[in-house]
Enzyme design. Sequence first.
Site, mmCIF file in Angstrom:
data_model
loop_
_atom_site.group_PDB
_atom_site.id
_atom_site.type_symbol
_atom_site.label_atom_id
_atom_site.label_comp_id
_atom_site.label_asym_id
_atom_site.label_seq_id
_atom_site.Cartn_x
_atom_site.Cartn_y
_atom_site.Cartn_z
ATOM 1 N N GLY A 29 6.678 -43.068 20.383
ATOM 2 C CA GLY A 29 8.247 -42.951 20.158
ATOM 3 C C GLY A 29 8.220 -43.640 18.956
ATOM 4 N N TYR A 30 9.168 -43.501 18.050
ATOM 5 C CA TYR A 30 9.591 -43.671 16.725
ATOM 6 C C TYR A 30 10.704 -44.809 16.866
ATOM 7 C CZ TYR A 30 5.904 -40.533 15.232
ATOM 8 O OH TYR A 30 4.353 -39.853 14.706
ATOM 9 N N LEU A 31 10.453 -45.681 16.708
ATOM 10 C CA LEU A 31 11.843 -46.833 15.839
ATOM 11 C C LEU A 31 12.662 -46.235 14.612
ATOM 12 C CD1 LEU A 31 9.807 -50.065 16.902
ATOM 13 C CD2 LEU A 31 11.618 -49.632 17.816
#
Length: 156
Positions: A29-31
């Site tokens: 996932g991407y912060l």
Amino acid sequence: MSVEIERKYLVTGDEFKSLAHKATRITQGYLNSDKSRTVRVRIMGDEGFLTIKGISNAAGLSRFEWEKPISLAEAKQLLALCEPGMIDKTRYLVEFEKQVFEVDEFYGENQGLIVAELELKSEQQTVNLPHWIASEVTGDAKYYNSSLMKLPYSQW
């Protein structure tokens, strides 16, 4: 500072699976998925990683990359904080003519997409391609994982 140099290709068929010497499930996932800098959290098998990538150069071949291992528990906690749209895939390592292709078979909303990446030592490095490579997509932002989480392959 570390620089990642790679080419990306679409893959046809699944012959690459029988040639792979390793297969690992990846959830990421991407912060932050801003195109000028991404911050990725990844669980690869039973290991966690935090990665920061800069913007690609004009050719789409090179960009800054910083990656550090983190604990699996930390990776799971950080995934809970990520932007909507997880990436789920299996990465196959396939050697071809002394080159190692990382072939990603995507699942979920990106089901049906198979992309091979080849890390290079220089942008001018000669690349030999196996017959299961369809076409090059290096520099095409829609194939970046950070783009696939926002606009999945199934919605193209």
